[in-house]
Design a protein around this motif. Structure first.
Motif, short mmCIF file in Angstrom:
data_model
loop_
_atom_site.label_atom_id
_atom_site.label_comp_id
_atom_site.label_asym_id
_atom_site.label_seq_id
_atom_site.Cartn_x
_atom_site.Cartn_y
_atom_site.Cartn_z
N LYS A 44 1.25 6.09 8.32
CA LYS A 44 0.01 5.51 7.79
C LYS A 44 0.16 4.02 7.49
O LYS A 44 -0.64 3.21 7.96
CB LYS A 44 -0.44 6.28 6.55
CG LYS A 44 -0.95 7.68 6.86
CD LYS A 44 -1.27 8.44 5.58
CE LYS A 44 -1.73 9.86 5.89
NZ LYS A 44 -1.97 10.64 4.64
N ASN A 46 -8.46 4.86 0.75
CA ASN A 46 -8.49 6.27 1.14
C ASN A 46 -7.12 6.92 0.98
O ASN A 46 -7.01 8.06 0.50
CB ASN A 46 -8.97 6.41 2.58
CG ASN A 46 -10.47 6.27 2.70
OD1 ASN A 46 -11.21 6.59 1.77
ND2 ASN A 46 -10.94 5.75 3.82
N TYR A 47 -6.07 6.20 1.38
CA TYR A 47 -4.71 6.76 1.25
C TYR A 47 -4.35 6.95 -0.22
O TYR A 47 -3.75 7.96 -0.60
CB TYR A 47 -3.69 5.82 1.90
CG TYR A 47 -3.86 5.69 3.40
CD1 TYR A 47 -4.48 6.68 4.15
CD2 TYR A 47 -3.40 4.55 4.08
CE1 TYR A 47 -4.63 6.55 5.52
CE2 TYR A 47 -3.55 4.43 5.45
CZ TYR A 47 -4.17 5.43 6.16
OH TYR A 47 -4.32 5.30 7.51
N VAL A 103 0.65 4.11 -2.87
CA VAL A 103 0.31 5.48 -2.53
C VAL A 103 1.36 6.45 -3.06
O VAL A 103 1.04 7.45 -3.73
CB VAL A 103 0.15 5.64 -1.00
CG1 VAL A 103 0.06 7.12 -0.62
CG2 VAL A 103 -1.08 4.90 -0.51
N ASN A 104 2.62 6.18 -2.77
CA ASN A 104 3.67 7.17 -3.05
C ASN A 104 4.24 7.08 -4.46
O ASN A 104 4.75 8.07 -4.97
CB ASN A 104 4.79 7.01 -2.02
CG ASN A 104 4.33 7.31 -0.62
OD1 ASN A 104 4.18 8.47 -0.24
ND2 ASN A 104 4.09 6.27 0.18
N TYR A 108 -0.13 16.16 -4.20
CA TYR A 108 0.07 15.38 -2.97
C TYR A 108 1.41 15.73 -2.33
O TYR A 108 1.49 15.99 -1.13
CB TYR A 108 0.00 13.89 -3.31
CG TYR A 108 0.44 12.96 -2.21
CD1 TYR A 108 -0.39 12.69 -1.13
CD2 TYR A 108 1.69 12.34 -2.25
CE1 TYR A 108 0.00 11.82 -0.13
CE2 TYR A 108 2.09 11.48 -1.26
CZ TYR A 108 1.25 11.22 -0.20
OH TYR A 108 1.66 10.36 0.80
N THR A 127 0.83 -1.20 0.00
CA THR A 127 0.00 0.00 0.00
C THR A 127 0.87 1.25 0.00
O THR A 127 0.56 2.24 -0.69
CB THR A 127 -0.93 0.00 1.23
OG1 THR A 127 -1.83 -1.11 1.14
CG2 THR A 127 -1.73 1.29 1.31
N LEU A 134 -6.33 9.98 -1.55
CA LEU A 134 -5.75 11.26 -1.13
C LEU A 134 -4.52 11.60 -1.96
O LEU A 134 -4.23 12.77 -2.23
CB LEU A 134 -5.40 11.20 0.35
CG LEU A 134 -6.58 11.17 1.33
CD1 LEU A 134 -6.08 10.96 2.75
CD2 LEU A 134 -7.40 12.45 1.24
N ALA A 135 -3.76 10.55 -2.33
CA ALA A 135 -2.55 10.78 -3.13
C ALA A 135 -2.86 11.10 -4.58
O ALA A 135 -2.00 11.61 -5.30
CB ALA A 135 -1.64 9.55 -3.05
N VAL A 189 3.71 10.15 6.14
CA VAL A 189 3.85 9.24 5.00
C VAL A 189 4.20 7.83 5.47
O VAL A 189 3.77 6.84 4.89
CB VAL A 189 4.93 9.78 4.02
CG1 VAL A 189 5.25 8.76 2.94
CG2 VAL A 189 4.46 11.09 3.41
N LEU A 218 -8.95 1.76 4.27
CA LEU A 218 -7.89 2.73 4.56
C LEU A 218 -6.89 2.80 3.42
O LEU A 218 -6.42 3.90 3.07
CB LEU A 218 -7.19 2.34 5.86
CG LEU A 218 -8.02 2.48 7.14
CD1 LEU A 218 -7.23 2.01 8.36
CD2 LEU A 218 -8.47 3.92 7.33
N SER A 219 -6.55 1.66 2.83
CA SER A 219 -5.62 1.67 1.68
C SER A 219 -6.22 2.47 0.53
O SER A 219 -5.52 3.27 -0.11
CB SER A 219 -5.32 0.24 1.24
OG SER A 219 -4.64 -0.49 2.25
#
Length: 348
Positions: free
Chosen positions: A267, A339-340, A228-229, A236, A224, A343-344, A264, A336-337
């Motif tokens: 989470k 959502n993260y 995300v990153n 972001y 995850t 957001l990114a 970062v 949650l994954s």
């Protein structure tokens, strides 16, 4: 939900104290609660099933190790049962390497070789992955043969879950660009769900504490973290290194950029700990409650009978709660994954 988690933590604390205060004197006929609980929670080189009289019914798993002095070696874990030594290897009974395959070097010092063994949790991963592939590929095969039909029964339930997770969780959290992440998040959900449910089953092929192993939850959280990153937008990263806060929180000391950058990593860390702690806590409570039956044997028939009834009732309740938690934790990790990742992916 918060009340359930708080009560669960309270039960875990009380039962862990019970385990610590219980005498560990197996040679005097007393129950070693610590050994029973932790031997079931921790990983092992043998898949213990049951005992038939004095005979242990277990599945020996392959041990694959590489020693700096002797090179590679492979053998079944039955070679090391009951404190035996094979080719200089043995399972450490205590210390920092307790329960692990170790050897002694030329100076007599105990050391761990490179260990790539197929342990109980790894074997459990293969079983759960096989079940997951069988279900998903079976559903795909059915849809290929019946493109215009609506499935019923088990396949209908699978379709309903997939539709809910994709439309109600992934799509809502990520938005229009949800499709590249849909396969990953659905795989994560069903992988965690299958392993959680198998962990509740007390008999083979269930019983492996896969999602209660922090290494497994750590890898899931790392996936995850990468999703995300690696695919994050410029907006972001701008919000991390130059957030929309008063200037005195960014200069001369980068207080908020540091907090955002620290977030970062916190989470995925929270994802890892949440899943690991909830699954491990549930297994620990059930095992500790079961041990109450054997602890109270020496206290008389009436006390033992009463505690047996209480233990069985609470074990049934905890198993029902664990069934709920197994589904809930798979859902929370996926939510949650998503959502993260969502957001990114937000753009200016």
């Amino acid at each position: 939900m918060r009340a359930i988690r708080n009560n669960k933590a309270l039960w875990l604390t009380l039962l862990m104290w019970l385990c610590l205060l219980t005498p560990a004197k197996a040679d005097e006929g007393e129950v070693n609660v610590q050994e029973i609980v932790f031997s079931h929670i921790q990983d092992a080189y043998t898949w213990h099933i049951t005992e038939w009289g004095d005979t242990e019914v277990a599945i020996p798993l392959p041990i694959i190790v590489r020693s700096e002095e002797k090179g590679w070696d492979m053998f079944l874990s039955s070679r090391l049962s009951h404190g035996q030594t094979y080719h200089g290897y043995y399972i450490a009974p205590e210390g920092a390497n307790a329960g692990k395959v170790v050897e002694r070097d030329s100076s007599g010092e105990e050391m761990r070789p490179l260990d790539l063994s197929l342990t109980k949790n790894v074997f459990g991963l293969f079983i759960s992955s096989g079940i997951l592939l069988w279900v998903i590929l079976g559903a795909a095969r059915w849809y290929k043969k019946h493109p215009l039909e609506t499935p019923g029964g088990f396949l209908g339930a699978v379709e309903a879950v997939v539709s809910y997770i994709q439309d109600g969780v992934i799509k809502d959290a990520i938005g229009k660009e949800y499709k590249p992440f849909s396969s990953y998040l659905l795989t994560v959900f069903f992988f965690i769900l299958v392993n959680n449910l198998l962990g509740i089953v007390p008999i083979f092929p269930g019983g492996a504490n896969v999602t209660g192993n922090i290494a497994v939850t750590g890898v899931l959280a790392l996936c995850t973290f990468v999703a995300v990153n690696l695919f994050a937008t410029k907006a972001y990263w701008k919000d991390i290194f130059w957030p929309n806060v008063p200037i005195y929180l960014k200069l001369p000391l980068p207080i908020m950029p540091f907090v955002e950058f620290f977030g970062v990593f916190t989470k995925p860390f929270a994802l890892m700990i949440r899943l690991f702690a909830n699954i491990m806590a549930g297994h620990t409570i059930i095992l500790a409650l079961t041990c109450l039956i054997f602890i109270t044997v020496s206290m008389g028939v009436i006390v033992n009978l009463g505690m047996t009834v209480i233990s069985v009732v609470f074990c049934v309740f905890m198993n029902c709660l664990e069934l709920f938690v197994a589904c809930l934790q798979a859902y929370i990790f996926t939510l949650l994954s998503a959502n993260y990742i969502g957001l990114a992916k937000i753009k200016d």
